[in-house]
Each structure stands twice: as structure tokens, then as C-alpha cells.
Write a protein that holds these residues in place. Structure first.
Motif, PDB file in Angstrom:
ATOM      1  N   THR A  96      33.267  15.498  12.936  1.00 56.34           N
ATOM      2  CA  THR A  96      31.773  15.284  12.792  1.00 56.34           C
ATOM      3  C   THR A  96      31.999  13.727  12.142  1.00 56.34           C
ATOM      4  N   ALA A  97      30.940  13.013  12.574  1.00 61.32           N
ATOM      5  CA  ALA A  97      30.924  11.501  12.047  1.00 61.32           C
ATOM      6  C   ALA A  97      30.651  11.610  10.655  1.00 61.32           C
ATOM      7  N   ASP A  99      28.460  10.432   8.612  1.00 57.04           N
ATOM      8  CA  ASP A  99      27.147  10.324   8.010  1.00 57.04           C
ATOM      9  C   ASP A  99      26.511  11.671   8.514  1.00 57.04           C
ATOM     10  N   GLU A 100      27.071  12.701   9.388  1.00 59.50           N
ATOM     11  CA  GLU A 100      26.602  13.756   9.820  1.00 59.50           C
ATOM     12  C   GLU A 100      27.132  15.077   9.435  1.00 59.50           C
ATOM     13  N   ILE A 101      28.096  14.900   8.631  1.00 58.73           N
ATOM     14  CA  ILE A 101      28.730  16.276   7.789  1.00 58.73           C
ATOM     15  C   ILE A 101      27.690  17.070   6.975  1.00 58.73           C
ATOM     16  N   ASP A 102      27.542  18.545   7.159  1.00 56.74           N
ATOM     17  CA  ASP A 102      26.738  18.988   6.425  1.00 56.74           C
ATOM     18  C   ASP A 102      27.288  19.186   4.903  1.00 56.74           C
ATOM     19  N   PRO A 103      26.526  18.862   4.010  1.00 57.69           N
ATOM     20  CA  PRO A 103      26.815  19.097   2.698  1.00 57.69           C
ATOM     21  C   PRO A 103      27.237  20.207   2.198  1.00 57.69           C
ATOM     22  N   GLU A 104      26.897  21.175   2.912  1.00 59.10           N
ATOM     23  CA  GLU A 104      27.447  22.685   2.505  1.00 59.10           C
ATOM     24  C   GLU A 104      28.917  22.667   2.975  1.00 59.10           C
ATOM     25  N   LEU A 152      36.010  13.357   7.354  1.00 59.59           N
ATOM     26  CA  LEU A 152      35.973  12.591   6.272  1.00 59.59           C
ATOM     27  C   LEU A 152      36.336  13.627   4.931  1.00 59.59           C
ATOM     28  N   HIS A 153      35.403  14.775   4.866  1.00 59.54           N
ATOM     29  CA  HIS A 153      35.573  15.915   3.880  1.00 59.54           C
ATOM     30  C   HIS A 153      37.053  16.093   3.807  1.00 59.54           C
TER      31      HIS A 153
END
Ligand SMILES: NC(=O)c1ccc[n+]([C@@H]2O[C@H](COP(=O)([O-])OP(=O)(O)OC[C@H]3O[C@@H](n4cnc5c(N)ncnc54)[C@H](O)[C@@H]3O)[C@@H](O)[C@H]2O)c1
Length: 250
Positions: A96-97, A99-104, A152-153
Motif C-alpha cells: 500500500t502506498a 499515504d494510504e496505509i490505514d492507521p489501525e 512503510l509500516h
């Protein structure tokens, strides 16, 4: 009574399948008393492994469950000699890009991959410190060195593990406990193999970039873990062994 864990448990998290199970097989084959810890299916995996292995269901992101896991391992075997922090969220993540990763999802990845390692080290270190010996091997990822796009995460969580290993090595070294990291490249674990054709294509693309142009098997990772936990690695502390067929070099 003084606690001694010479010959104590080899606790491997996330070991009901994949890389963790391969590590468990190798330690068990050396006659070590293995404790398989996973979210579920730990006892069944231990039974399949044989060699008197034990299983204990625990979520590494839950500190109370982790404390119970280490207490179980110490009670049943006399101590905790080796901890392999292998449990991690990776194979179920979709690229996932950033800036589109779900914060959860970001929080869950950090809860398991980062806090989970901290909780396990904290709980195991109680037994290792009193016995004044022990080995901790943290499983990070070559993705942290490579900077894999779309994760990224995950990349940040594994870079945290590499850095945590260095501080843990310094804090636990005086107690005779060595702490090191193994960073696998893309490995044909159960989780990856369950990903089907898309993962197959990814695997072919990555293979072409390696110096050693073949698939990485869970056993390739297990070999590095066994080395770091053994006497031949007595002068390794705070190090990061990247096992990716020379795709990344440091
Ligand atoms: N397979 C690869 O390409 C690869 C590459 C680099 C690093 N890694 C790392 O290697 C480790 C193992 O990966 P794998 O490919 O064998 O994965 P996998 O998905 O096959 O197995 C992971 C295991 O961890 C367990 N787990 C997940 N969350 C947990 C939790 N909160 N508590 C306890 N257990 C939990 C799962 O139930 C599963 O049994 C992970 O840390 C992963 O990030 C894998």
C-alpha cells in the motif's frame, strides 16, 4: 534457589508454521527443549515436531500472555536459554502506498513487530539475567535495509527491531546474554506460499536480483539463527545478519 537455565528452553515465537517452525526443527534436532509459541495451534505444532517440544498459545503483543509464556517455559524446562523473536505481521500485508496505509493497520504492525519484541525480551531477560547466560535472536527483514516500497509500516517496524537489538545487546551483554538480528530476504514460508500466483511472480522478480539466484527456504534462515545462538558466534553481539542471497549488502 539460584535459577539455572543451562539447557533451558528455546522459546520461538510465531513458530506454528513458516520460518519459526523451521527454526524449531533445527533446535529440536540438536536436542534442545523447544517451546513453540503462536497465536493458535502451538501445542499441535509441538506435537508434530516431536522431541518433547512444548506448545503455548500467546499473542506477543499482549504483555500478560508473554509473561505467562516465559513462566511456562521456565517452569517446564528450568529456564529460558534462547529466545527467537520470530512472530511478525508480514505475509498478510498488502502493498500500500505510504499515504494510504490505514492507521489501525500501522498500529497493529507496531504492536506485534515492535512492542511484541520488547515484551518478549523483557520477560525472557528476567530468567536469563538470573542465570547470567542467554541468547536472543530477533528476526527483522532485509526490507529495512532495502527500503522496500509499499510497506512503510513494516519496513519501519523492522528497522526498529535492528536498532533495538543494538541497545538490548549493550544492556544485556554484562549479564552474559548476547542479542543479535537475522534479517531474511523474501523467503518461501507457509505465509508466502499461501499468497498464490501473485507471490510467485514477486518471488521470480526478486530472485533475479540476487547474487545467489535461487529461492530462500525457511531452513536458510534457521541456519543463521542456529549459528548466532551457538558457540561459534561467541563474539557476535548487536549484529544484523542479512540472509538474502546478496541482494542487499552492508
Ligand atoms: N517470509 C519472508 O519473506 C520474510 C522476509 C523477511 C522477514 N520475515 C519475517 O520472518 C518472520 C516469520 O515470517 P514467515 O514468513 O514465516 O511468516 P508466516 O506468516 O508464515 O508465519 C508467521 C507466524 O507468526 C504468527 N504470529 C503472527 N502474529 C502473532 C502474534 N501477535 N503473536 C504470536 N504469533 C504471531 C502467525 O500466527 C504465524 O504462525 C516474521 O517476523 C517476518 O516479518 C519474513
Amino acid at each position: 534457589m539460584e535459577q539455572t537455565n543451562k539447557g533451558g528452553a528455546v522459546v520461538i515465537t510465531g513458530a506454528a508454521q513458516g520460518i519459526g517452525y523451521a527454526i524449531a526443527e533445527r533446535f529440536a534436532a540438536q536436542g534442545r527443549r523447544v517451546v513453540i509459541a503462536d497465536l493458535r495451534g502451538s501445542e499441535a505444532a509441538a506435537k508434530k515436531l516431536g522431541h518433547d517440544a512444548l506448545g503455548f498459545d500467546a499473542d506477543v503483543s499482549n504483555a500478560a500472555q508473554v509473561d505467562a509464556l516465559m513462566a511456562f517455559a521456565a517452569e517446564r524446562t528450568g529456564g529460558v536459554s534462547v529466545l527467537v523473536n520470530n512472530a511478525g505481521i508480514y505475509t498478510t500485508l498488502a502493498k500500500t502506498a505510504f499515504d494510504e496505509i490505514d492507521p489501525e493497520e500501522w498500529k497493529r504492525v507496531f504492536n506485534v513487530n515492535v512492542e511484541g519484541v520488547w515484551y518478549c525480551c523483557r520477560a525472557a531477560a528476567r530468567y536469563m539475567k538470573s542465570a547470567r547466560e542467554g541468547n536472543i535472536i530477533n528476526i527483522a527483514s532485509a526490507a529495512a535495509s532495502k527500503g522496500t516500497a509499499g510497506l512503510l509500516h513494516y519496513v519501519a517496524s523492522k528497522a526498529a527491531v535492528v536498532a533495538m537489538t543494538r541497545t538490548l545487546a549493550r544492556e544485556l551483554g554484562p549479564y552474559g546474554v548476547r542479542v543479535n538480528t537475522v534479517s531474511p530476504g523474501f523467503t518461501q514460508s507457509d505465509g508466502i506460499l499461501a499468497g498464490g500466483a501473485e507471490r510467485g511472480q514477486q518471488s521470480e522478480d526478486i530472485k533475479r536480483q540476487r547474487v545467489v539466484q535461487r529461492d530462500i527456504a525457511p531452513n536458510d534462515i534457521a541456519g543463521a539463527v542456529l549459528f548466532l545462538a551457538g558457540p561459534d558466534a561467541g563474539m557476535f553481539a548487536g549484529q544484523n545478519l542479512i540472509v538474502d542471497g546478496g541482494l542487499t549488502m552492508n
